[in-house]
Design a protein around this motif. Structure first.
Motif, short mmCIF file in Angstrom:
data_model
loop_
_atom_site.label_atom_id
_atom_site.label_comp_id
_atom_site.label_asym_id
_atom_site.label_seq_id
_atom_site.Cartn_x
_atom_site.Cartn_y
_atom_site.Cartn_z
N UNK A 233 -40.74 -19.24 -13.73
CA UNK A 233 -40.12 -18.34 -14.70
C UNK A 233 -39.67 -17.07 -14.00
N UNK A 234 -38.47 -16.62 -14.32
CA UNK A 234 -37.93 -15.39 -13.75
C UNK A 234 -36.85 -14.82 -14.65
N UNK A 280 -30.01 -13.42 -17.78
CA UNK A 280 -30.67 -14.70 -18.04
C UNK A 280 -32.17 -14.61 -17.75
N UNK A 281 -32.98 -15.17 -18.64
CA UNK A 281 -34.33 -15.58 -18.25
C UNK A 281 -34.23 -17.06 -17.93
N UNK A 282 -34.92 -17.48 -16.88
CA UNK A 282 -34.75 -18.82 -16.33
C UNK A 282 -36.10 -19.50 -16.20
N UNK A 283 -36.15 -20.77 -16.55
CA UNK A 283 -37.33 -21.60 -16.31
C UNK A 283 -36.84 -22.88 -15.65
N UNK A 292 -34.33 -29.21 -12.65
CA UNK A 292 -33.85 -29.06 -14.02
C UNK A 292 -34.12 -27.62 -14.45
N UNK A 293 -33.13 -26.98 -15.07
CA UNK A 293 -33.21 -25.56 -15.37
C UNK A 293 -32.89 -25.30 -16.84
N UNK A 294 -33.64 -24.40 -17.44
CA UNK A 294 -33.35 -23.89 -18.78
C UNK A 294 -33.10 -22.40 -18.72
N UNK A 295 -32.22 -21.90 -19.59
CA UNK A 295 -31.86 -20.49 -19.58
C UNK A 295 -31.87 -19.93 -21.00
N UNK A 296 -32.13 -18.63 -21.09
CA UNK A 296 -32.03 -17.90 -22.35
C UNK A 296 -31.48 -16.51 -22.07
#
Length: 552
Positions: A233-234, A280-283, A292-296
């Protein structure tokens, strides 16, 4: 109980609890949940999900230390249901833990009211539906326990407090995934990563998940609610200051990113001190062959401009993650749920009375994939273990202590049966997890926090105790074990009841990599453990039995 009857019940309960408050009882919070199926497209593909009051993810539970939580769950699914409150210790009250070894399921069309106290705890946690692979369909949500006003926290009050639920995600239904495992297949790789049930597209249409005012500091409670993957997480260009890990205040180190293992929760402070725009917050997945990446989106309140498409890269390899684990330290001077400093508990000076070594392994039994601990692959019983004990018929339902405390090697074959250990009440125990596999493991112990004193490569021997952190290891409820490595935890079994120790990897847990620990209350006294609740659901061999004599 229908909703009209339940409203009358709540009215009576309110009158009773109002009089209880006059006697000085801690506050009560009441919730009514209707659990249903719904259709959502978190990765752009319509699929069935589990909703709570039409919400995906479910609603946050916001409480304060020692509050009483009352949740009436109406099961509108077409299959049995239980909810587990991951990290809530349920002091003297494993009756409310919501796992298959402690509770009979809520049948379709029925309801059940959970009532528990978040006794002597603070921190960041989550809840989820615990049966089968329900968690793969949602039904999870954040559960926070705030400090009481009179007990200071070791940082200034943040401008706001946000819950961030990250997790890998499959577009196949939970029933399809369950069929995979039932027929001997693996789950395979997830199709994506979600942050609070969604993934930013990056095309300008994304709405922000959170908003920050320039110059203000915010608290983010981050939990990995996924099924398989450690996630890094970043937040673009922002430092993460770790302040809490599963109910413990930590030394406040700053990180560019943090590995959050499956089932793990933590809190960080983030200051809005960058150029006002979107970020972006990234997981993103770790320790897997494919990324595999998710963003918010996080939006500054006066921001102008989209988030940069340049995504900060996650670290590579597990040595980095091991070093990060070693950097997590207990804040010895801060007070947690109680006013005394955390460091006043000198866990490193207590004599160990028992060592339990658990080695995970996998094999095929009758052609089907199974996972296990010390040669036993657990299966749930028709009669929950806790109920079988309470009604005095444990010997008819399962065997105690079918595994050794000190296996010499990983098992090559697995025996499929209930896996139940006994532990002596108030004994101080060391548990060693050895992982001989090539994949990372993540474990959770219900009912307790423990001191995560070491994680090291190789195999464990008693001489390895020299490497333990006996001063400021963090008290927590999950522990990761890296490939070809071991981990050591220490704790006092001072919470009577039946408690689940499990792999947090959904495939491993479902296929047997878990066990139950019965911390026996030989005196059968309510000083140490509550009696069976009057509304307790009964099933299996105890369904038609007369209730046993209550604890004195």
């Amino acid at each position: 109980m229908d909703r009209v009857t339940y409203s009358l019940f709540l009215a009576c309960l309110f009158l009773w609890t109002t009089s209880s408050v006059v006697r000085g009882e801690d506050p009560y919070w009441y919730f009514t949940w209707n659990v249903t199926y719904g259709i959502a497209s978190p990765l752009g593909v319509p699929q069935q999900v589990i909703l709570i009051n039409d919400q995906f993810p479910g609603p946050n539970i916001n409480s304060t230390s020692n509050n009483n939580i009352v949740i009436n769950v109406f099961n509108s699914l077409d299959e049995p249901l239980l909810f587990h409150w991951s990290g809530v210790q349920q002091r003297k009250n494993s009756w409310q833990d919501g796992v298959a070894g402690t509770n009979c399921p809520i049948q379709p069309g029925a309801n059940f009211t959970y009532k528990f106290q978040v006794k002597d705890q603070i921190g960041s946690y989550f809840y989820y539906p615990s049966l089968g692979l329900h968690r793969a369909a949602g039904g999870f949500g954040g559960l926070r326990i705030n400090s009481r006003p009179l007990i200071p926290v070791p940082y200034a009050d943040p401008e706001d407090d946000y819950t961030v639920l990250i997790g890998d995600w499959y577009t196949k239904s939970h029933t399809t995934l369950k069929k995979f495992l039932d027929t001997g297949r693996s789950l395979g790789r997830p199709e994506g990563v979600l942050i609070n049930g969604q993934n930013a597209k990056g095309d300008g249409s994304d709405k922000p998940l959170f908003e920050m005012k320039p110059g203000k500091t915010y608290k983010y409670r981050i939990c990995n609610v996924g099924l398989k993957d450690t996630l890094n997480f970043r937040i673009q260009d922002h430092l993460l200051t770790l302040v809490e890990l599963e109910g413990s205040h930590t030394v406040q180190n700053g990180y560019d990113s943090i590995d959050v293992h499956v089932g793990m929760c933590l809190s960080v402070l983030v200051t809005a001190n960058k150029k006002p725009r979107d970020y972006y917050m990234i997981a993103s997945t770790r320790f897997s062959s494919s990324l595999t990446t998710g963003k918010g989106i996080i939006r500054y309140s006066n921001g102008k401009g989209p988030a940069s498409p340049d995504i900060p890269v996650a670290p590579i390899g597990w040595a980095w993650s091991l070093n990060q684990f070693r950097s997590f330290k207990w804040n010895l001077t801060a007070s947690a749920a109680r006013p005394n400093p955390q460091g006043s508990y000198h866990y490193g000076q207590i004599n160990i009375t028992r060592t339990i070594k658990l080695i995970n392994s996998a094999s095929r039994t009758n052609g089907k994939l199974r996972y296990g601990l010390n040669g036993v692959s657990h299966v749930d019983t028709d009669t929950p273990i806790k109920l079988a004990e309470y009604f005095g018929i444990a010997d008819k339902v399962f065997k105690y202590n079918s595994i050794s405390d000190n296996p010499t090697a990983a098992a090559t074959t697995l025996t499929v049966q209930p896996n139940v250990l006994t532990a002596t009440y108030r004994n101080y125990i060391e548990i060693i997890f050895e992982n001989h596999e090539k994949s990372i493991q993540s474990y959770h112990l219900c009912g307790y926090n423990f001191f995560a004193v070491a994680i090291e490569p190789g195999t464990w021997t008693p001489e390895k105790r020299k490497s333990y952190n006996l001063l400021d290891a963090v008290s927590r409820n999950t522990i990761q074990v890296f490939p070809k490595s071991w981990a050591a935890i220490m704790l006092t079994f001072d919470n009577a009841g039946v408690w689940n120790l499990r792999s947090e990897m959904a495939e491993n847990r479902y296929l047997g990599q878990q066990l139950y620990i019965s911390v026996l209350n030989s005196e059968r006294s309510i000083r140490d453990e509550f009696n069976m609740p009057l509304n307790c659901l009964l099933c299996g061999a105890v369904k038609d039995l007369p209730p046993p004599q209550q604890y004195a």
